[in-house]
Write a protein that holds these residues in place. Structure first.
Motif, PDB file in Angstrom:
ATOM      1  N   GLY A 279       0.816  -1.203   0.000  1.00  0.00           N
ATOM      2  CA  GLY A 279       0.000   0.000   0.000  1.00  0.00           C
ATOM      3  C   GLY A 279       0.849   1.252   0.000  1.00  0.00           C
ATOM      4  O   GLY A 279       2.005   1.255  -0.441  1.00  0.00           O
ATOM      5  N   GLU A 280       0.275   2.328   0.523  1.00  0.00           N
ATOM      6  CA  GLU A 280       0.907   3.641   0.500  1.00  0.00           C
ATOM      7  C   GLU A 280       0.985   4.192   1.926  1.00  0.00           C
ATOM      8  O   GLU A 280       0.014   4.106   2.685  1.00  0.00           O
ATOM      9  N   PHE A 281       2.132   4.780   2.247  1.00  0.00           N
ATOM     10  CA  PHE A 281       2.377   5.294   3.598  1.00  0.00           C
ATOM     11  C   PHE A 281       2.922   6.720   3.481  1.00  0.00           C
ATOM     12  O   PHE A 281       3.848   6.976   2.703  1.00  0.00           O
ATOM     13  N   PHE A 282       2.338   7.612   4.265  1.00  0.00           N
ATOM     14  CA  PHE A 282       2.732   9.015   4.241  1.00  0.00           C
ATOM     15  C   PHE A 282       3.251   9.409   5.622  1.00  0.00           C
ATOM     16  O   PHE A 282       2.653   9.051   6.646  1.00  0.00           O
ATOM     17  N   HIS A 283       4.343  10.156   5.630  1.00  0.00           N
ATOM     18  CA  HIS A 283       4.979  10.582   6.874  1.00  0.00           C
ATOM     19  C   HIS A 283       4.970  12.110   6.930  1.00  0.00           C
ATOM     20  O   HIS A 283       5.388  12.777   5.977  1.00  0.00           O
ATOM     21  N   GLY A 284       4.480  12.638   8.053  1.00  0.00           N
ATOM     22  CA  GLY A 284       4.410  14.079   8.224  1.00  0.00           C
ATOM     23  C   GLY A 284       5.058  14.526   9.515  1.00  0.00           C
ATOM     24  O   GLY A 284       5.518  13.708  10.328  1.00  0.00           O
ATOM     25  N   THR A 285       5.083  15.805   9.744  1.00  0.00           N
ATOM     26  CA  THR A 285       5.713  16.353  10.941  1.00  0.00           C
ATOM     27  C   THR A 285       4.953  16.007  12.212  1.00  0.00           C
ATOM     28  O   THR A 285       5.510  16.082  13.319  1.00  0.00           O
ATOM     29  N   GLN A 286       3.667  15.599  12.079  1.00  0.00           N
ATOM     30  CA  GLN A 286       2.862  15.304  13.261  1.00  0.00           C
ATOM     31  C   GLN A 286       2.273  13.889  13.256  1.00  0.00           C
ATOM     32  O   GLN A 286       1.403  13.586  14.077  1.00  0.00           O
TER      33      GLN A 286
END
Length: 363
Positions: A279-286
């Protein structure tokens, strides 16, 4: 059967080899559905995805109708494939599921030019489900014939054909033709909710993304690329990577895509089926987002949101046809080509980078 010939099963043959049977077709014919709920479908490409798409379209046609007869519902009226056995299998499968919605008669065309017979038939909507190498030519002629189009993705195998599809798409749009593409995850409620959350900044500023896909590399890969493009609102501008494109189960690719503002996305795909954490994984500052599970965690790993949307039977595959058929009945012409062009172009960019071993920038 001679090479290049076209045979109409159970009836008259289609046009002779090399002859364009569409040269004198009005470019606006077939745009309107005659003021009724009846939609006539032609299928080009009768493999597993083609026959499934027709069944989904017919099922969508029954939504909201108490009686599906000759003047209502969705009806399969023409079919084409290069393989007689594949066409006949699809015909029996669809007719077994929806006997009253199949009226093909002699309009079953076999051979490399069989698709021309479908486009010359009285169909409102054509489903393009052949391998993508032939998609550009089929789409161009379908638009010239004035047909609404649903086509599977990826929509092309090289940049030249992507441009051909873009050019034909402009004609389709000015002609009021619908163009739908099989990015079924855009039609899943939970995926829509999850994308909206990310675009609203629920995990802060996005830092990087990862995707993992299996089975047919480019077919599945293009779906993941479409999700990333959707979230970021843009396609990649460059790619570099390596891999083994042998075509067997050992084939793999590792690609680093660069999006505007130097946003990085790492994509891993392999030929073999199965595996964990696809699948797809997104990483953010929070926090982070697992798109396939529609789940969002904060920076401490605590689950802070997960979609509770309930999908219909058939999920996005069925919903995309529910929405397309409803739009056509309402006199609307949905146009989904832009994001399909972007995702296919990204897949081609990644493949080119792997094959060259160089950093490739999007033209």
């Amino acid at each position: 059967m001679a090479l290049g010939s076209t045979v109409a099963l159970g009836g008259a043959a289609a046009a002779a080899t090399g002859e364009s049977i569409l040269a004198n077709v009005d470019a606006h014919a077939g745009v309107h559905l005659g003021g009724s709920d009846r939609i006539r479908i032609g299928l080009i490409g009768c493999g597993a995805r083609g026959k499934a798409a027709v069944i989904e379209a017919i099922t969508a046609g029954r939504n909201g109708l108490s009686d599906c007869n000759d003047f209502s519902g969705v009806h399969l009226v023409a079919m084409a494939d290069t393989s007689s056995s594949q066409l006949q299998t699809a015909y029996r499968t669809v007719k077994g599921r929806h006997r009253d919605s199949v009226d093909v008669g002699s309009r079953r065309f076999v051979g490399p030019d069989g698709w021309r017979g479908v486009l010359a038939s009285d169909v409102d909507l054509v489903i393009l489900a052949t391998p993508p190498a032939s998609r550009a030519g089929h789409f161009e002629e379908a638009v010239r014939a004035g047909k609404h189009v649903f086509m599977e993705c990826p929509i092309a195998i090289n940049s030249h054909d992507v441009q051909r599809i873009a050019d034909a798409g402009r004609l389709a749009q000015t002609s009021g033709l619908a163009v739908a593409v099989g990015h079924q995850r855009r039609h899943e409620l939970r995926t829509r909710e999850c994308v909206a959350k990310l675009r609203d900044g629920v995990i802060g500023d996005l830092i990087y993304a990862r995707t993992y896909s299996s089975d047919s590399q480019e077919d599945r890969h293009v779906q993941s690329l479409d999700i990333v493009n959707w979230v970021l609102g843009h396609g990649p501008v460059a790619a570099q990577g390596f891999g083994n494109a042998s075509g067997d189960v050992s084939a793999y690719q590792l690609i680093e895509f660069t999006y505007p503002d130097n946003f990085p996305m790492i994509s891993q795909c392999r030929q073999a089926r199965g595996g964990r954490n696809l699948g797809e994984f997104f990483h953010g500052t929070q926090g982070t987002c697992d798109m396939s599970r529609a789940a969002i965690h904060n920076s401490d790993g605590k689950l802070i949101w997960q979609s509770e949307a309930k999908e219909i039977p058939g999920k996005g595959w069925q919903r995309q046809f529910n929405e397309l058929i409803a739009s056509l009945r309402a006199g609307e012409a949905p146009f989904e080509l832009e994001h399909a062009i972007a995702s296919t172009a990204a897949a081609i960019l990644g493949r080119t980078a792997v094959q060259s071993g160089e950093l490739i920038r999007q033209a």
